[in-house]
Design an enzyme around this catalytic site. Structure first.
Site, short mmCIF file in Angstrom:
data_model
loop_
_atom_site.label_atom_id
_atom_site.label_comp_id
_atom_site.label_asym_id
_atom_site.label_seq_id
_atom_site.Cartn_x
_atom_site.Cartn_y
_atom_site.Cartn_z
CE LYS A 10 -31.88 13.61 11.52
NZ LYS A 10 -31.51 13.90 10.06
CG ASN A 11 -30.50 17.38 10.94
OD1 ASN A 11 -30.21 16.43 10.80
ND2 ASN A 11 -31.69 17.96 10.58
CB CYS A 28 -32.82 11.68 -0.38
SG CYS A 28 -33.28 13.55 0.22
NE ARG A 45 -31.57 16.92 1.21
CZ ARG A 45 -31.50 16.47 2.27
NH1 ARG A 45 -32.17 15.38 2.61
NH2 ARG A 45 -31.03 17.38 3.33
CG ASP A 47 -35.93 18.99 9.07
OD1 ASP A 47 -36.12 18.81 7.72
OD2 ASP A 47 -34.65 19.20 9.70
NE ARG A 72 -31.62 8.12 7.75
CZ ARG A 72 -31.08 8.88 6.51
NH1 ARG A 72 -32.10 8.33 5.45
NH2 ARG A 72 -30.75 9.43 6.60
C1 EPZ Z 1 -30.23 20.27 6.43
O1 EPZ Z 1 -30.34 19.57 5.15
C2 EPZ Z 1 -31.04 19.21 7.43
N1 EPZ Z 1 -30.31 18.02 7.32
C3 EPZ Z 1 -32.39 18.84 6.88
O2 EPZ Z 1 -32.84 17.97 7.78
C4 EPZ Z 1 -33.03 20.21 6.72
O3 EPZ Z 1 -34.58 19.97 6.33
C5 EPZ Z 1 -32.42 21.24 5.87
O4 EPZ Z 1 -30.91 21.34 6.23
C6 EPZ Z 1 -33.50 22.73 5.98
O5 EPZ Z 1 -33.38 23.18 7.39
C7 EPZ Z 1 -29.16 18.06 8.22
O6 EPZ Z 1 -28.74 19.02 8.74
C8 EPZ Z 1 -28.31 16.73 8.09
P1 EPZ Z 1 -30.11 23.01 2.87
P2 EPZ Z 1 -29.38 20.41 4.23
O7 EPZ Z 1 -28.61 22.82 2.23
O8 EPZ Z 1 -28.26 21.09 4.77
C9 EPZ Z 1 -30.95 23.46 -2.06
C10 EPZ Z 1 -33.99 15.93 8.42
O9 EPZ Z 1 -35.16 15.45 8.04
N2 EPZ Z 1 -29.22 23.29 -2.26
O10 EPZ Z 1 -30.36 24.06 3.71
O11 EPZ Z 1 -28.82 19.44 2.87
C11 EPZ Z 1 -31.40 22.03 -1.27
O12 EPZ Z 1 -31.56 21.16 -2.26
C12 EPZ Z 1 -33.29 16.61 6.98
O13 EPZ Z 1 -33.36 15.99 9.22
C13 EPZ Z 1 -28.69 23.45 -3.24
O14 EPZ Z 1 -29.42 23.75 -4.50
O15 EPZ Z 1 -30.38 21.61 3.69
C14 EPZ Z 1 -32.57 22.87 -0.77
O16 EPZ Z 1 -33.61 22.80 -1.68
C15 EPZ Z 1 -33.96 16.56 5.89
N3 EPZ Z 1 -27.36 23.46 -3.36
C16 EPZ Z 1 -32.21 24.05 -0.19
O17 EPZ Z 1 -30.94 24.13 -0.92
C17 EPZ Z 1 -26.45 23.20 -2.39
O18 EPZ Z 1 -25.16 22.95 -2.53
C18 EPZ Z 1 -31.89 24.14 1.33
O19 EPZ Z 1 -31.02 23.04 1.75
C19 EPZ Z 1 -27.11 22.87 -1.22
C20 EPZ Z 1 -28.49 23.02 -0.99
#
Ligand code: EPZ
Length: 423
Positions: A22-23, A118, A123, A308, A400
């Site tokens: 999915k991701n 969320c 996020r 995840d 989802r």
């Molecule tokens: C991806 O989310 C995945 N989603 C998530 O899967 C997964 O948990 C996550 O990566 C970590 O592996 C998709 O790919 C659609 P990040 P993403 O940017 O890209 C912070 C699932 O269940 N951050 O690596 O949003 C953020 O809040 C989902 O399938 C900022 O502060 O994750 C988090 O604490 C849930 N500013 C950390 O970084 C930003 O601009 C890592 O988030 C971006 C992120």
């Protein structure tokens, strides 16, 4: 609203096919916006989230055909019909925000709703926006929308992320393919989904090196062509079924799974006393009798233990012979499954970002409810291992990210069915 009813206790035995991730699929779908030629994705999962993305791309003018029999998605963005991603579509799924970079790179401007927080945390998307600003985009946030413009095109830049972000790495990579000059992404995420996206973009004519390492280098090109690309197998789906097989004391072949993408989980499973073997057709998970052993772990960016899979691993460790400590370091609020697991008799104490799980010999079925995708499936795992009946409410979360979840589990002997909740 549907619910899933499980009568626990049956060890899972059989073969489960693993579908595309999915991701990865969601970002690959966004990549279709970068080219006027068709992008064809094979091994596509058919999920609520990928359908949301299809709807959004259709709104933006992309012609889309889904060929169910071959699990192939054909996307053709001959022309971009709209550069506005409305609130109603982005709010349903955060990954929709990923259309911003491709629109900006191809057309020079885009207006995309902010995704908002969320259930698992705030996020923010600040790292995404800073990357586009570094590439020369003007960005304003007005009435909940990000308005971005780079009317003379994006320019390559050196971008060092202050911490690892999967989404920001992917988003910057998508946009940089069509920027003028070179982009270097430092402290980049190294997830297999990043490599998958780079492989697809390179097949479209992009020039990306270093995906899968902490430094990604992209030489901008003036246009991208079409391509055919097979989505990488879903390591989170794989890990989920592996943990379910372990929790029920089963013997399951996860067909098509990638051993090399799951090293942290395999270490945890082996530490817990579960047999894991790479076979020609996939990954075999086996546990014949014997209690699960406790394991301490913390979530980390790849190649560390994936956030995840944290909830699903917690479900397994609820049955361990001793105490396990789990630290969640990626998201601030990702233990909502703990009180629900407790309804089944699990003993979990949460202090901030740490959970202490004291294993019990048996779990007992109960009605439960969860607030996100991975939390919901951890309750399914616990229900499969528990004695008696577990009813999982709010099944839309599962839809989802897991295609044919009940059918795949039932095919391995689980007593699981979906019921329509009475109105
Ligand atoms: C991806 O989310 C995945 N989603 C998530 O899967 C997964 O948990 C996550 O990566 C970590 O592996 C998709 O790919 C659609 P990040 P993403 O940017 O890209 C912070 C699932 O269940 N951050 O690596 O949003 C953020 O809040 C989902 O399938 C900022 O502060 O994750 C988090 O604490 C849930 N500013 C950390 O970084 C930003 O601009 C890592 O988030 C971006 C992120």
């Amino acid at each position: 609203m549907d619910r899933i009813v499980i009568t626990g206790g049956a060890p899972l035995k059989g073969t489960i096919p693993i579908y595309g991730a999915k991701n990865s699929a969601l970002k690959l779908q966004a990549a279709a916006l970068l080219s006027a030629d068709p992008l064809i994705l094979e091994n596509m999962p058919d999920l609520a989230d990928t359908r949301f993305m299809t709807q959004l791309l259709t709104t933006l003018g992309v012609e889309i055909t889904w060929i169910k029999e071959t699990r192939t998605l054909r996307m053709h963005a001959a022309e971009i019909g709209s550069t506005i991603a409305p609130y109603d579509q982005v709010r349903k799924m955060r990954a929709s925000f990923n259309v911003l970079g491709p629109l900006l790179a191809r057309v020079g401007h885009a207006t995309v709703s902010l995704p908002g927080g969320c259930a698992i945390g705030a996020r923010p998307v600040d790292l995404h926006l800073k990357a586009f600003e570094a590439m020369g985009a003007d960005i304003v946030i007005e009435q909940g929308y990000v308005k971005a413009a780079a009317l003379r095109g994006l320019k390559g830049a050196e971008i060092e992320f202050p911490f690892v972000s999967v989404g920001a790495t992917e988003h910057a990579m998508l946009a940089a393919t069509l920027a003028q000059g070179d982009t270097i992404l430092k402290n980049a995420a190294r997830e297999p989904e990043i490599v998958d996206l780079a492989d697809c973009l390179n097949a479209m004519g992009a020039r990306i090196e270093g995906a899968g390492t902490g430094e990604i280098r992209i030489k901008g090109v003036t246009s991208l062509s079409g391509a055919t690309h097979a989505v990488v197998p879903d390591r989170i789906e794989t890990g989920t079924f592996a943990l379910a097989a372990a929790a029920t004391g089963g013997n399951v072949l996860l067909q098509g799974a990638r051993f090399d993408h799951l090293q942290a989980l395999i270490k945890l499973l082996r530490g817990a006393g579960v047999e894991v073997d790479a076979e020609a057709r996939g990954l075999r998970i086996k546990r014949n009798g014997g209690r699960i052993q406790p394991v301490n772990f913390e979530t980390e960016p790849y190649p560390g233990f994936p956030t995840d899979l944290q909830a699903q691993a917690m479900a397994l460790l609820c049955l361990a012979d001793g105490q396990s400590r789990i630290r969640e370091t990626i998201f601030e609020n990702r233990f909502m499954h703990a009180p629900e697991l407790a309804r089944l008799g699990a003993q979990i104490a949460v202090h901030g970002n740490e959970a202490v799980v004291t294993g019990v010999e048996t779990l007992k079925g109960a009605p439960v409810m969860a607030t996100d995708l991975r939390a919901s499936v951890s309750l399914v795992i616990a229900g499969l291992a528990a004695e008696g009946e577990t009813i999982v409410n709010r099944v839309y979360h599962l839809d989802r990210g897991f295609e044919k979840l009940e059918a795949k589990l039932a095919g391995c002997g689980a007593q699981i069915e979906r019921q329509r909740e009475e109105q």
